[in-house]
Design an enzyme around this catalytic site. Structure first.
Site, PDB file in Angstrom:
ATOM      1  N   ASN A  22      -7.888   4.574   0.152  1.00  0.00           N
ATOM      2  CA  ASN A  22      -6.938   4.058   1.135  1.00  0.00           C
ATOM      3  C   ASN A  22      -6.945   5.026   2.313  1.00  0.00           C
ATOM      4  OD1 ASN A  22      -4.764   3.151   2.615  1.00  0.00           O
ATOM      5  ND2 ASN A  22      -3.205   3.868   1.169  1.00  0.00           N
ATOM      6  N   LYS A  37      -5.481   4.786   5.061  1.00  0.00           N
ATOM      7  CA  LYS A  37      -4.228   4.746   5.841  1.00  0.00           C
ATOM      8  C   LYS A  37      -4.573   4.628   7.337  1.00  0.00           C
ATOM      9  CE  LYS A  37      -2.183   7.468   2.215  1.00  0.00           C
ATOM     10  NZ  LYS A  37      -0.979   8.076   1.710  1.00  0.00           N
ATOM     11  N   HIS A  63       2.348  -1.146  -0.646  1.00  0.00           N
ATOM     12  CA  HIS A  63       2.218   0.316  -0.695  1.00  0.00           C
ATOM     13  C   HIS A  63       3.584   0.930  -0.387  1.00  0.00           C
ATOM     14  CE1 HIS A  63       1.023   4.405   0.288  1.00  0.00           C
ATOM     15  NE2 HIS A  63      -0.096   4.166  -0.376  1.00  0.00           N
ATOM     16  N   GLU A  97       4.459   3.325   1.381  1.00  0.00           N
ATOM     17  CA  GLU A  97       4.690   3.641   2.807  1.00  0.00           C
ATOM     18  C   GLU A  97       5.134   2.393   3.562  1.00  0.00           C
ATOM     19  OE1 GLU A  97       0.934   5.542   3.589  1.00  0.00           O
ATOM     20  OE2 GLU A  97       1.535   7.245   2.366  1.00  0.00           O
ATOM     21  N   GLU A 151       1.854   4.174  -8.479  1.00  0.00           N
ATOM     22  CA  GLU A 151       1.832   5.304  -7.560  1.00  0.00           C
ATOM     23  C   GLU A 151       3.229   5.916  -7.451  1.00  0.00           C
ATOM     24  OE1 GLU A 151      -1.703   5.002  -4.710  1.00  0.00           O
ATOM     25  OE2 GLU A 151      -0.020   4.022  -3.747  1.00  0.00           O
ATOM     26  N   GLY A 161       0.457  11.942  -1.314  1.00  0.00           N
ATOM     27  CA  GLY A 161       0.238  12.822  -0.167  1.00  0.00           C
ATOM     28  C   GLY A 161       0.930  14.172  -0.279  1.00  0.00           C
ATOM     29  N   SER A 176      -2.172  11.805  -5.118  1.00  0.00           N
ATOM     30  CA  SER A 176      -2.874  13.096  -5.068  1.00  0.00           C
ATOM     31  C   SER A 176      -4.029  13.201  -6.066  1.00  0.00           C
ATOM     32  CB  SER A 176      -1.883  14.245  -5.236  1.00  0.00           C
ATOM     33  OG  SER A 176      -0.938  14.228  -4.172  1.00  0.00           O
TER      34      SER A 176
HETATM   35  C1  PEP Z   1      -2.143   6.425  -1.448  1.00  0.00           C
HETATM   36  O1  PEP Z   1      -2.111   6.411  -0.224  1.00  0.00           O
HETATM   37  O2  PEP Z   1      -2.113   5.361  -2.063  1.00  0.00           O
HETATM   38  C2  PEP Z   1      -2.236   7.716  -2.126  1.00  0.00           C
HETATM   39  C3  PEP Z   1      -2.196   7.736  -3.426  1.00  0.00           C
HETATM   40  O3  PEP Z   1      -2.342   8.844  -1.333  1.00  0.00           O
HETATM   41  P1  PEP Z   1      -2.755  10.325  -1.798  1.00  0.00           P
HETATM   42  O4  PEP Z   1      -3.979  10.181  -2.695  1.00  0.00           O
HETATM   43  O5  PEP Z   1      -3.059  11.070  -0.551  1.00  0.00           O
HETATM   44  O6  PEP Z   1      -1.610  10.889  -2.575  1.00  0.00           O
END
Ligand code: PEP
Length: 252
Positions: free
Chosen positions: A9, A11, A94, A96, A166, A172, A212
């Protein structure tokens, strides 16, 4: 047996020339991967990414879509638009988007339905906040988000849905859920699916872990019984790092 899916992803990162360069470099590094490789890129990169990924095993997804099919929704992109250029996957719900753009469970559900109506494979995200985890509400929160997202789908559509667990506190932040905690949460989702749609459906739904993921923890996470791969944010922006995550199963 369920296949593994490794989805990046990006972003709101990567200009078209960077996307082209990234996919060109990534292609030889992941060509022998036995699982599905997906890159979910910004709208403005989609066309370039699709052209660059032609005749490779890399599939291209979007990061969001409208719940509406067409009409007076300025600035929105609909499922038929994504499908028409060859997009295969779309991330829906997601954290976000839920957090910064007020995306509700109802909108997520409508988007999932529209994705299926137009032949896109949705990657549906669920996850708890740190407060919810500390209050012992992980299973309650994530199974409720899952139920609302899949409400009204046929059993066949549920089987084809890719879910991504998630935990919001892990996205992040550099903090990863332990492999045991991630596996337990994903098992809770799978058990609820079994309760509602039957064991066969629960056994076939692909459920990813996201939060992460890096090349140094991918293998231990993805080898857990219920984790079927990952949704990778930050680490999907570096070709070598992402290719190592994709090729986690060849690590010693
Ligand atoms: C994500 O954006 O779905 C995500 C898991 O980000 P990160 O791997 O940076 O934590």
């Amino acid at each position: 047996m369920r296949k593994k899916v490794i989805a990046g992803n990006w972003k709101m990162n990567m200009l078209p020339n960077e996307a082209i360069g990234f996919i060109t470099e990534l292609t030889p590094l992941v060509k022998s991967a036995t699982h599905d490789v997906v890159l979910c890129v910004p709208y403005t990169d989609l066309f370039y990414a699709l052209l660059t990924a032609q005749n490779t095993n890399i599939r291209i997804g979007a990061q969001n879509m409208s719940q509406y099919e067409k009409g007076a929704y300025t600035g929105e992109i609909a499922a038929p638009m994504l499908k028409s250029i060859g997009v295969s996957h779309v991330i829906i719900g997601h954290s976000e988007r839920r957090q910064y753009f007020n995306e509700t469970d109802e909108a997520v559900n409508e988007k999932v339905k529209s994705a299926f109506n137009h032949g896109l494979e949705p990657i549906v995200c669920v996850g708890e906040t740190l407060e919810q985890r500390e209050a012992g509400k992980v299973d309650e929160v994530i199974t409720s988000q899952m139920q609302k997202a899949l409400d009204g789908l046929t059993t066949e559509q549920v089987q084809k849905t890719i879910l991504a667990y998630e935990p919001i506190w892990a996205i992040g932040t550099g903090k990863t859920a332990s492999k045991e905690d991630a596996n337990e949460a994903i098992k809770a989702i799978r058990n609820k699916i079994a309760e509602i749609y039957g064991q066969m459906t629960a056994d076939s739904v692909i459920i990813l872990y996201g939060g992460s993921v890096k090349s140094t923890n991918a293998k231990e996470l993805f080898e857990m019984s219920d984790i079927d791969g990952g949704l990778v944010g930050g680490a999907s922006l570096k070709v070598e790092e992402f290719s190592k995550i994709v090729n986690y199963d060849t690590q010693k």
